[in-house]
Each structure stands twice: as structure tokens, then as C-alpha cells.
Design an enzyme around this catalytic site. Structure first.
Site, short mmCIF file in Angstrom:
data_model
loop_
_atom_site.label_atom_id
_atom_site.label_comp_id
_atom_site.label_asym_id
_atom_site.label_seq_id
_atom_site.Cartn_x
_atom_site.Cartn_y
_atom_site.Cartn_z
N ASP A 224 3.14 2.40 1.56
CA ASP A 224 3.60 2.85 0.24
C ASP A 224 5.12 3.04 0.14
O ASP A 224 5.68 3.95 0.77
CB ASP A 224 2.92 4.18 -0.12
CG ASP A 224 1.41 4.16 0.11
OD1 ASP A 224 0.94 3.49 1.04
OD2 ASP A 224 0.71 4.86 -0.64
N HIS B 44 -2.53 5.06 -7.48
CA HIS B 44 -1.48 5.18 -8.51
C HIS B 44 -1.21 3.86 -9.23
O HIS B 44 -0.19 3.73 -9.93
CB HIS B 44 -0.18 5.69 -7.88
CG HIS B 44 -0.25 7.12 -7.41
ND1 HIS B 44 -0.26 8.18 -8.29
CD2 HIS B 44 -0.34 7.65 -6.17
CE1 HIS B 44 -0.35 9.32 -7.61
NE2 HIS B 44 -0.39 9.01 -6.32
N HIS C 182 -7.21 2.06 1.21
CA HIS C 182 -6.30 3.06 0.64
C HIS C 182 -7.07 4.37 0.51
O HIS C 182 -7.84 4.57 -0.43
CB HIS C 182 -5.81 2.55 -0.72
CG HIS C 182 -4.63 3.31 -1.22
ND1 HIS C 182 -3.34 2.85 -1.06
CD2 HIS C 182 -4.53 4.50 -1.84
CE1 HIS C 182 -2.51 3.71 -1.57
NE2 HIS C 182 -3.20 4.74 -2.05
N HIS D 252 0.69 8.43 3.76
CA HIS D 252 2.16 8.36 3.87
C HIS D 252 2.67 8.78 5.24
O HIS D 252 3.88 9.01 5.38
CB HIS D 252 2.84 9.20 2.77
CG HIS D 252 2.67 8.64 1.38
ND1 HIS D 252 3.46 9.00 0.33
CD2 HIS D 252 1.80 7.73 0.88
CE1 HIS D 252 3.09 8.35 -0.77
NE2 HIS D 252 2.08 7.58 -0.45
FE LIG Z 1 0.89 6.47 -1.88
FE LIG Z 2 -2.32 6.52 -2.79
#
Ligand SMILES: [Fe+2]
Ligand SMILES: [Fe+2]
Length: 271
Positions: free
Chosen positions: A8, A68, A154, A181
Site C-alpha cells: 500500500d 479503500h 488484502h 501496512h
Molecule cells: Fe492500506
Molecule cells: Fe486496506
């Protein structure tokens, strides 16, 4: 083939690191195909047409998006105009865009890229990613017309991501987690030749709370009350991801190396 996946991209810091470092990395590692997740590239929330174009221009062959995906409303229409951007297979009932695609790569090779959302500890009740990827990969058989298969799971939970690695071993060249992350230290090649890492980590500033300036997340944890909007941290990003080398005949991974370049994390790159 020589493949790279980057986790990401978060905010301007992540975008700047991709623009500054990806062209050189692509050349130095002789990469055939590069996938970049850009779900947090637009100030932490989603991705715009312009940002996606910049990431593709820097050397990405495909962009993935996670939970997202559609935070920036323009992506709802743009994803049907730009086939190099993928949204999760199981994000909604009738989403625009695609969750798997087969791309052309150098030397006549073909690379399939797919992304799915996990369900454990996620905010939305997404459909089952195991059956979604099972069906999707039937259209992209590894070694049967497709030379490499790169899958992003994800998801929040390492258990769900490790289970997905086991489920797709033998059918994918790479199963890599994203969304937390933070890169995990478990890069490995599974029994049937699938490269695996539970989370790739982000391309963002690690002097932060998962890429965001510390103040607001810390305040919310301490007080339990929402306040201002999160904003991405602005220090130098670490580019994080995985490098995978596959056998040209079988599509199976023969080498996997974590990628960490720049910023605060200890560097890692293939020799
Ligand atoms: Fe993310
Ligand atoms: Fe995410």
C-alpha cells in the site's frame, strides 16, 4: 520471470518514494512485471486517476486496490477506463472494474494478477475470498497459458492470509498479504512453489501509526473519541514489498526476497 509486488502506497511520502525509486529498481532488478497497491495513495484514502497514471508511469504494470478502492469517487468510473487498475474480486455485489486480469509481459509472457479481501476482523462482511479466488484462478491456470500468477490477499488476520497461501499453493506464483501496512518476516516458498509473505508492508513513512501522522490515531486510542481526519505522515517512506523469481517453464517461485528500500526500516533487496 522476475516479479515485484509493492504494498500500500500511503500519501505523498509513498508516492514520492515510488516516483523516485521504482524506475531504478525496475532496471537494477531486471523486473519483468511490477504490481503496486495504491489504495491509500490519495492522502491515505483511495486513489485518483492522476495518481494511478503517475504510478504506472514510474514503472508499475498493474495497480491493485483494497478495501479503500472507491474512497475517491472518481475511481468508480475511472476503473473501467484503465484496465491496469484492479479492485478486489469480492468487494461488492456489482462493482465496476475487474478483480483479476491477464497482462502481457516481455518475451511473450502472460501474467495474471488477482486481489481479494479477507473477512476476519474487516469492517465489511465481504464474500468468501477462498471461493472467489478459486473461481478466478480457474480462468488463469498457472503453466497452462499463464506464466505467472500474482495474488494479493488484502486482509487483517495473518491466519486468514496464511490459509490463503496454502489454498493457492500450486496455483499461484505469489500470494502476498497487504492491508496491515507492516511487513512480516515470513517470506518463504511453500511446498508446491508458491512464494508467500503474510504482509508486504506499506510504501509509506514508518515514523507514524501505519502511515498516518501519530497525533489523531493516538488521541482516538487514548480518548476513545473521534476528532480530526487522519493525515498521512510526511517523512521519507520505506518502499516495502516482495521480489519473486519464477521458473519460466512451471511458473513456480524459485526465489523470494523481501524488498525494503529507504526511510526508517532496515534495507532488504535481492543480491
Ligand atoms: Fe492500506
Ligand atoms: Fe486496506
Amino acid at each position: 520471470m522476475r516479479l515485484m509486488y509493492l504494498g500500500d502506497v500511503v500519501g505523498r511520502s509513498g508516492r514520492d518514494a515510488v516516483a523516485a525509486r521504482l524506475p531504478e529498481l525496475r532496471a537494477r532488478l531486471k523486473l519483468d512485471f511490477v504490481v503496486v497497491n495504491a489504495e491509500n495513495a490519495a492522502a491515505g484514502f483511495g486513489c485518483t486517476a492522476k495518481i494511478a497514471a503517475d504510478i504506472l508511469a514510474a514503472g508499475a504494470d498493474a495497480i491493485t486496490l483494497g478495501d479503500h478502492a472507491f474512497d475517491q469517487k472518481e475511481m468508480i468510473a475511472h476503473i473501467d477506463r484503465e484496465p491496469r487498475i484492479l479492485r478486489p474480486l469480492n468487494i461488492a455485489r456489482t462493482p465496476p472494474g475487474a478483480g483479476i486480469r491477464i497482462f502481457s509481459a516481455p518475451r511473450g509472457k502472460r501474467v495474471a494478477v488477482a486481489v481479494a479481501l479477507g473477512r476476519v476482523f474487516m469492517k465489511q462482511p465481504y464474500d468468501d475470498p477462498f471461493s472467489a479466488l478459486d473461481a478466478a484462478l480457474k480462468t488463469a491456470p498457472l503453466g497452462g497459458g499463464v506464466d505467472a500468477v500474482m495474488v494479493e490477499i488484502h486482509a487483517e488476520a495473518t491466519s486468514e492470509k496464511m490459509a490463503m497461501g496454502a489454498w493457492l499453493d500450486g496455483r499461484a506464483s505469489l500470494v502476498v498479504g497487504a492491508h496491515t501496512h507492516v511487513p512480516t518476516a515470513d517470506a518463504q516458498i511453500l511446498a508446491k512453489g508458491c512464494a508467500y509473505q503474510s504482509d508486504a508492508g506499506m510504501c509509506g513513512d514508518y515514523d507514524s501509526v501505519i502511515g498516518m501522522s501519530r497525533g489523531e490515531p493516538l488521541r482516538r486510542f487514548i480518548t476513545g473519541m473521534p476528532g480530526e481526519r487522519f493525515s498521512p505522515a510526511e517523512g521519507e517512506a520505506t518502499l516495502c514489498g516482495v521480489f519473486v523469481e519464477t521458473d519460466d517453464l512451471t511458473g513456480r517461485a524459485v526465489r523470494v526476497v523481501p524488498v525494503r528500500v529507504g526511510g526508517k526500516l532496515a534495507p532488504s533487496l535481492p543480491d
